[in-house]
Design a protein around this motif. Structure first.
Motif, PDB file in Angstrom:
ATOM      1  N   MET A 173      35.190  36.010  31.824  1.00  0.00           N
ATOM      2  CA  MET A 173      34.962  35.877  30.389  1.00  0.00           C
ATOM      3  C   MET A 173      36.028  34.919  29.865  1.00  0.00           C
ATOM      4  O   MET A 173      37.223  35.135  30.061  1.00  0.00           O
ATOM      5  N   LEU A 174      35.589  33.857  29.182  1.00  0.00           N
ATOM      6  CA  LEU A 174      36.508  32.891  28.593  1.00  0.00           C
ATOM      7  C   LEU A 174      36.235  32.782  27.100  1.00  0.00           C
ATOM      8  O   LEU A 174      35.071  32.752  26.677  1.00  0.00           O
ATOM      9  N   LYS A 175      37.289  32.731  26.321  1.00  0.00           N
ATOM     10  CA  LYS A 175      37.162  32.542  24.879  1.00  0.00           C
ATOM     11  C   LYS A 175      37.683  31.165  24.502  1.00  0.00           C
ATOM     12  O   LYS A 175      38.820  30.815  24.821  1.00  0.00           O
ATOM     13  N   PHE A 196      31.422  30.782  38.262  1.00  0.00           N
ATOM     14  CA  PHE A 196      31.905  29.673  39.070  1.00  0.00           C
ATOM     15  C   PHE A 196      31.179  29.640  40.408  1.00  0.00           C
ATOM     16  O   PHE A 196      30.671  30.669  40.886  1.00  0.00           O
ATOM     17  N   LYS A 197      31.114  28.480  41.017  1.00  0.00           N
ATOM     18  CA  LYS A 197      30.378  28.313  42.268  1.00  0.00           C
ATOM     19  C   LYS A 197      31.112  28.915  43.456  1.00  0.00           C
ATOM     20  O   LYS A 197      30.502  29.163  44.505  1.00  0.00           O
ATOM     21  N   THR A 198      32.398  29.153  43.303  1.00  0.00           N
ATOM     22  CA  THR A 198      33.199  29.668  44.404  1.00  0.00           C
ATOM     23  C   THR A 198      34.199  30.681  43.880  1.00  0.00           C
ATOM     24  O   THR A 198      34.566  30.663  42.689  1.00  0.00           O
ATOM     25  N   ALA A 199      34.646  31.574  44.751  1.00  0.00           N
ATOM     26  CA  ALA A 199      35.661  32.548  44.366  1.00  0.00           C
ATOM     27  C   ALA A 199      37.038  31.908  44.252  1.00  0.00           C
ATOM     28  O   ALA A 199      37.940  32.449  43.593  1.00  0.00           O
ATOM     29  N   ASP A 200      37.194  30.742  44.864  1.00  0.00           N
ATOM     30  CA  ASP A 200      38.468  30.021  44.804  1.00  0.00           C
ATOM     31  C   ASP A 200      38.494  29.173  43.530  1.00  0.00           C
ATOM     32  O   ASP A 200      38.320  27.952  43.561  1.00  0.00           O
ATOM     33  N   GLN A 249      38.672  38.376  34.139  1.00  0.00           N
ATOM     34  CA  GLN A 249      37.857  38.308  35.355  1.00  0.00           C
ATOM     35  C   GLN A 249      36.958  39.533  35.484  1.00  0.00           C
ATOM     36  O   GLN A 249      37.408  40.670  35.465  1.00  0.00           O
ATOM     37  N   TYR A 250      35.627  39.275  35.631  1.00  0.00           N
ATOM     38  CA  TYR A 250      34.668  40.342  35.904  1.00  0.00           C
ATOM     39  C   TYR A 250      34.547  40.606  37.403  1.00  0.00           C
ATOM     40  O   TYR A 250      34.492  41.750  37.854  1.00  0.00           O
ATOM     41  N   SER A 251      34.441  39.531  38.153  1.00  0.00           N
ATOM     42  CA  SER A 251      34.262  39.617  39.604  1.00  0.00           C
ATOM     43  C   SER A 251      34.907  38.392  40.236  1.00  0.00           C
ATOM     44  O   SER A 251      35.593  37.625  39.567  1.00  0.00           O
TER      45      SER A 251
END
Length: 398
Positions: A237-239, A206-210, A230-232
């Motif tokens: 990771m999405l399935k 994603f472009k932002t942490a929010d 969530q990795y970071s």
């Protein structure tokens, strides 16, 4: 002369059945009728795991047709009604295996086709470690050795029709050449993409942490079902299905979406045929030819690694190697001809499915029936009226 052609029966002397006898007769009739329906026509099943998501969800209740492919005559005819292999509460065998009938099947309405969703008996379920049944017995043996496993657990043998029921999609039929490259199935050299309702894992940046997870969940992804990890701060990771992923890419706060596939050189020993000379894994393996009735193979070391179990366990032959020669049922042979058709099965949830990639081919005598439609769907994560997935009721299975 007086002729008496008949004598009127005196029904007044006939003893009337007691209420208890009437109930017993009704119960016996109901059990026999229900058993015949289950064996020869249709049977209900429930989805216990997520291996077929999103085509089939945990808590989906299905009707499975025995008529489409032809009903299989019971091979273990003496068994307790409505119990599969284990008696509830008692945890004892629900069948008597002292009487076994050979495999026979009534004429069906159709042949098994690619992409059919099929219920079948688990081929590696012939031998079971009762106290540890989630990994197959052969997986345990490969990990710890036969002697250790036999000493650690209670080992039982189950006939074909009393092995665990699995449900998967047919991706290849007898005679097909199957391979998989970077997660894409190839049948006879042509791509066979995962169906729209199947799912794969993706790494999403994603472009932002929010991150607006509500917008992500609105597309059908679920945190509760561990489909979002969530990795970071910005990587997840999405399935999901290809349709969901395409919709995800259109969100303005999504940077990149990449499929998560296993590296081609990453050998996984648990992958069929469990041969280090074949560096295969869950996303890259093959080519492999699915056996077909009447197909003849040469008896050599390469073929026996691939087809040895089918020759012995499924086709019920003894197989020995003496020097450089092979003996089948005590007779020296250079070739073997298969007597049954076989199938290669996969779950639609490709990275969360224990299927033919792990334990190989499914013989035709293990086929139970074709999944027809969902008659009830229960979501354990839902609340109140949302526990029933109303939009899935009486939905057909594609």
């Amino acid at each position: 002369m007086n002729f008496k052609f008949w004598k009127k029966r005196d029904n007044s002397k006939k003893k009337k059945k007691s209420k208890g006898r009437e109930w017993v007769d009704a119960i016996v009739f109901a059990v026999v009728a229900a058993t015949l329906i289950r064996v020869f026509f249709i049977e209900a099943y429930v989805i216990p795991s997520g291996s077929m998501e999103r085509s089939l969800l945990v808590g989906d209740y299905l009707f499975v047709s025995k008529v489409n492919y032809g009903a299989r005559i019971p091979m273990t005819p003496i068994s307790f009604p409505f119990a599969h292999h284990t008696m509830p509460i008692l945890n004892t065998k629900a069948y008597y295996d002292g009487v076994q009938w050979k495999y026979r099947r009534l004429p069906g309405l159709q042949e098994i086709k690619r992409n059919d969703v099929v219920v079948f008996n688990f081929p590696e379920g012939d031998t079971v470690a009762l106290e540890n049944q989630v990994p197959s017995y052969r997986s345990l043996v490969r990990a710890s050795g036969k002697e250790a496993v036999d000493n650690m657990y209670t080992i039982v043998y189950r006939p074909v029709d009393k092995r665990e029921n699995y449900i998967k999609r047919v991706v290849a039929i007898g005679g097909d050449t199957l391979s998989m490259v970077a997660g894409l199935v190839m049948i006879n050299g042509k791509p066979s993409p995962l169906i729209e309702t199947g799912q794969m894992p993706y790494r999403v940046t994603f472009k932002t942490a929010d991150v607006n997870l509500e917008a992500v969940e609105a597309l059908g992804f679920s945190i509760q079902r561990n489909e979002i990890f969530q990795y970071s701060e910005t990587e997840y990771m999405l399935k999901g299905s290809s349709k969901m992923i395409n919709q995800l890419k259109e969100l303005d706060f999504v940077a990149t979406v990449d499929p998560l596939v296993t590296n081609e050189q990453s050998f996984k020993e648990e992958i069929f045929p469990h041969d280090k000379n074949r560096p295969w894994n869950v996303d890259n393996f093959g080519p492999i030819i699915v056996p077909k009735k009447g197909w003849t193979i040469a008896l050599d070391s390469a073929n026996l690694v691939m087809y040895g179990r089918a020759i012995q366990a499924y086709e019920k032959n003894t197989l020995e190697k003496k020097g450089n020669d092979y003996y089948i049922n005590g007779k020296k042979e250079t070739t073997f001809t298969f007597k049954m058709n076989y199938y290669f099965m996969m779950g639609d949830n490709r990275h969360e499915s224990a299927d033919s990639r792990y334990w190989g081919f499914v013989p035709e005598d293990h086929i139970v029936g074709k999944a027809l439609f969902i008659w009830m769907s229960w979501d354990s994560f839902g609340s109140w009226f949302n526990k029933i997935r109303w939009n899935r009721l009486f939905r057909g299975i594609d």
